[in-house]
Design a protein around this motif. Structure first.
Motif, PDB file in Angstrom:
ATOM      1  N   GLU B 132      32.246 -19.350 -38.787  1.00 57.15           N
ATOM      2  CA  GLU B 132      32.601 -19.688 -37.114  1.00 57.15           C
ATOM      3  C   GLU B 132      31.476 -18.392 -36.528  1.00 57.15           C
ATOM      4  O   GLU B 132      31.256 -18.160 -35.957  1.00 57.15           O
ATOM      5  CB  GLU B 132      33.946 -20.248 -36.848  1.00 57.15           C
ATOM      6  N   LEU B 133      32.032 -16.885 -37.157  1.00 55.99           N
ATOM      7  CA  LEU B 133      32.023 -15.858 -36.579  1.00 55.99           C
ATOM      8  C   LEU B 133      30.208 -15.745 -36.805  1.00 55.99           C
ATOM      9  O   LEU B 133      29.767 -15.134 -35.825  1.00 55.99           O
ATOM     10  CB  LEU B 133      33.147 -14.923 -36.877  1.00 55.99           C
ATOM     11  N   LYS B 136      29.497 -17.580 -34.504  1.00 58.15           N
ATOM     12  CA  LYS B 136      28.955 -17.147 -33.041  1.00 58.15           C
ATOM     13  C   LYS B 136      28.350 -16.430 -32.530  1.00 58.15           C
ATOM     14  O   LYS B 136      27.372 -16.018 -31.681  1.00 58.15           O
ATOM     15  CB  LYS B 136      30.269 -16.455 -32.397  1.00 58.15           C
ATOM     16  N   LYS B 137      27.612 -15.157 -33.545  1.00 64.19           N
ATOM     17  CA  LYS B 137      27.243 -14.000 -33.279  1.00 64.19           C
ATOM     18  C   LYS B 137      25.822 -14.140 -33.205  1.00 64.19           C
ATOM     19  O   LYS B 137      24.696 -13.668 -32.637  1.00 64.19           O
ATOM     20  CB  LYS B 137      26.790 -12.948 -34.360  1.00 64.19           C
ATOM     21  N   ALA B 139      24.278 -16.960 -32.282  1.00 65.77           N
ATOM     22  CA  ALA B 139      25.086 -18.041 -30.221  1.00 65.77           C
ATOM     23  C   ALA B 139      24.675 -19.000 -30.768  1.00 65.77           C
ATOM     24  O   ALA B 139      23.701 -19.566 -30.411  1.00 65.77           O
ATOM     25  CB  ALA B 139      23.704 -17.445 -29.196  1.00 65.77           C
ATOM     26  N   TRP B 141      27.379 -21.226 -31.972  1.00 64.20           N
ATOM     27  CA  TRP B 141      28.376 -22.126 -32.843  1.00 64.20           C
ATOM     28  C   TRP B 141      28.679 -22.874 -31.525  1.00 64.20           C
ATOM     29  O   TRP B 141      28.692 -24.044 -32.339  1.00 64.20           O
ATOM     30  CB  TRP B 141      29.440 -20.888 -32.212  1.00 64.20           C
ATOM     31  N   ASP B 142      28.419 -23.020 -30.756  1.00 70.82           N
ATOM     32  CA  ASP B 142      28.657 -23.685 -29.134  1.00 70.82           C
ATOM     33  C   ASP B 142      27.867 -25.012 -29.842  1.00 70.82           C
ATOM     34  O   ASP B 142      27.844 -26.209 -29.766  1.00 70.82           O
ATOM     35  CB  ASP B 142      28.173 -23.879 -28.032  1.00 70.82           C
ATOM     36  N   LYS B 145      29.358 -26.631 -33.829  1.00 69.91           N
ATOM     37  CA  LYS B 145      30.612 -27.073 -34.505  1.00 69.91           C
ATOM     38  C   LYS B 145      31.361 -27.685 -35.138  1.00 69.91           C
ATOM     39  O   LYS B 145      31.786 -27.936 -35.834  1.00 69.91           O
ATOM     40  CB  LYS B 145      31.359 -26.266 -33.286  1.00 69.91           C
ATOM     41  N   THR B 196      19.527 -13.156 -28.526  1.00 65.67           N
ATOM     42  CA  THR B 196      20.816 -13.114 -30.063  1.00 65.67           C
ATOM     43  C   THR B 196      20.369 -11.575 -30.170  1.00 65.67           C
ATOM     44  O   THR B 196      21.600 -10.639 -31.223  1.00 65.67           O
ATOM     45  CB  THR B 196      21.042 -13.912 -30.982  1.00 65.67           C
TER      46      THR B 196
END
Lengths: 297, 269
Positions: B132-133, B136-137, B139, B141-142, B145, B196
């Motif tokens: 997840e991390l 997210k880093k 960009a 994840w959204d 997911k 990113t």
């Protein structure tokens, strides 16, 4: 000025048609033997199929009334092919991995590739004679001479080049980017091969292995020198060290007998052999399609 | 004065000292001296064939995988010459990650793409959190997911490239090398990757090869301009060299070298 319409009688169009029909005739001639052979065996052999065929021992020739079954030969073919696979698959896949992943295309790997091609072209009877002189005549395997084990060794020689070549080719098809990606996240060479490249090439390797098995299962010549033949049931592990029957040698022996009953048994064995090799080939296709599907998920 | 240079040296995470790289007998780049500062984004620009990708690949020993490729000189990372015989290239690549020109996700699920590197590096901890991390880093994840178990190939090209970035981040490298990461992508994906990179800058040192000078101007703090000159013996072969290395602002506003000026104004390249 030539008309733009198609002209039937121009020499170019006639030549075109002649050539098309010639190549069509050639392809029909090429495929005819396969069709005739398969239908002939299916008709002649299919008629002989009974439940007893799979359970009985073959009777010695001369007893004209009943030829018995092919149980020992069927089981023998399975065992000998399994032995061959146990030897050839690990060695072949390992060798293929070396060629495709580790060797840098130097003279040594070129020599090995050439050698593999030569091995693929060696007549199968030579493999039989080789194992005969190495294992059978020297009694090196715990004093046994003709044995199922020796038969398996002879067949493994025939399987090896197919397995090595398909592994090599399959791995070479895996794009280098994937290797770089894996090495780029700090994977070692062997993790990369085990986790990334081998799974990607699994399909072609599996197909090659199955085709190798199919080829080996139908061989007669190497077995005549190594496993010979046996009329008796295979009852235990110890039978590996004695003469062992196989479908191919059963066909060879019984087709030459002057008795009708034995000839019919040979036909039945041919039917089983052709059918099983055919189904192994089809299985390899299904396997290929299946792994293709799972890869996309 | 002395203090300043010492400080500067301390900030250098990676230094090239008189590096020459050859493919067989053909020399690709010659006598490169260059210091990469910690926490900076440095871009390498220059015309095709000037050896900037070669230099980039030499920084985490990816050139080892190319037959006949050899390097002379010293590449200092963390005080160690990574071309020392005792150095294990696998360890180097664990600490200096790489993102390639073509997006190259593994033929595995999105989740596995990221977990793979962590697992083989002996990661102890919650892999779910790490995935997840990292996403997210990067960009991503959204956008993914809800489909972590889908194949990495199901993503678009730009998403795949960000997945590759996430995969690289997951192994916690100190430096991320990027070899023209946006050359196969459309402008919108390119912008996302650049965003990113700005995010990543907080934690990582980034060195990027790019053909796109606007990109170099947008993302980087430092810019190295590579050029190629013909061999002195004049048989037509070219050898790359580092023509100018300075802050991006200076390179683009007041370059010292004439060739730099000509290249960034589009006169050649």
């Amino acid at each position: 000025m030539n008309s733009l319409f198609y002209q039937k009688n121009s020499s170019r169009n006639i030549g075109d048609k002649v050539f098309t029909s010639l190549s069509l005739i050639c392809v029909v001639i090429a495929i005819l033997p396969l069709i005739f052979l398969v239908t002939y065996i299916l008709i002649k052999g299919g008629a002989q199929i009974t439940p007893e065929l799979f359970t009985l021992e073959p009777n010695p020739p001369g007893d004209d009334l009943d030829a018995g079954g092919i149980n020992p030969a069927l089981i023998g073919t399975l065992i000998i092919t399994t032995i061959a696979s146990i030897i050839a698959i690990p060695v072949g896949v390992g060798g293929g991995i070396y060629l495709a992943e580790y060797s840098k295309g130097g003279p040594f790997s070129r020599f090995i590739r050439f050698g593999v091609n030569v091995l693929a072209g060696v007549p199968s009877i030579i493999a039989g004679v080789f194992i005969y002189s190495l294992v059978v005549s020297t009694k090196i395997l715990f004093g046994s001479m003709y044995s199922g084990l020796a038969g398996g060794m002879a067949l493994s020689i025939l399987m090896l080049p197919t397995v090595i070549k398909t592994t090599d080719e399959g791995l070479k098809l895996v794009p280098n980017e994937l290797r770089y990606a894996s090495l780029g996240v700090g994977a070692s060479m062997y993790t990369t091969i085990l986790k990334i490249t081998l799974p990607s090439a699994f399909r072609s390797i599996a197909t090659g292995v199955v085709l190798g098995i199919a080829r080996a299962a139908g061989e007669t010549a190497p077995l005549i020198f190594t496993a010979l033949f046996s009329y008796y049931y295979i009852t235990g592990f110890g039978d590996l060290f004695y003469e062992m029957g196989s479908l191919a040698v059963l066909i060879y022996n019984f087709a030459l007998e002057p008795y009708d009953a034995q000839n019919k048994l040979a036909w039945a064995a041919s039917f089983i052999l052709v059918l099983s090799i055919l189904s192994v080939n089809i299985f390899s296709r299904i396997l290929a399609a299946f792994t293709e599907k799972t890869k996309r998920v | 004065m002395i203090k300043n240079t010492k400080k500067a040296q301390k900030n250098n995470i990676l230094s090239l000292e008189d590096v020459s790289i050859s493919y067989g007998k053909f020399e690709a780049v010659k006598n490169i001296f260059c210091n990469f500062k910690k926490g900076d984004i440095t871009s390498l620009i220059g015309p095709s064939g000037c050896g900037k990708s070669t230099v980039l690949r030499s920084l985490n020993r990816m050139n080892d995988l190319i037959p006949n490729c050899s390097l002379k000189g010293t590449v200092l990372f963390d005080g160690t010459n990574i071309y020392d015989k005792r150095v294990d290239p696998v360890e180097v690549r664990r600490r200096i990650g790489m993102v390639f020109q073509q997006p190259n996700p593994f033929p595995k699920s999105i989740y596995e793409n990221i977990a793979f590197g962590a697992r083989i590096n002996g990661f102890v901890g919650d892999i779910d959190d790490l995935v997840e991390l990292s996403l997210k880093k990067a960009a991503l994840w959204d956008e993914c997911k809800d489909k972590l178990n889908d194949s990495g190939y199901s993503l678009s090209g730009g998403q795949q490239q960000r997945l590759c970035i996430a995969r690289t981040i997951a192994i916690e490298p100190e430096i991320i090398l990027m070899d023209e990461p946006c050359s196969a992508l459309d402008p919108i994906s390119t912008l996302k990757i650049e965003e990113t990179m700005h995010e990543l800058k907080k934690n990582y040192t980034i060195i990027i090869v790019t053909h796109n000078m606007q990109q170099a101007l947008r993302v980087s703090d430092m810019t190295a301009f590579f050029n190629a000159i013909e061999y002195e013996d004049g048989d037509g072969g070219k050898v790359g060299y580092l023509a100018e290395f300075n802050s991006t602002k200076k390179i683009f506003s007041s370059p010292k070298e004439k060739t730099t000026q000509e290249y960034i104004s589009g006169k050649f390249g």
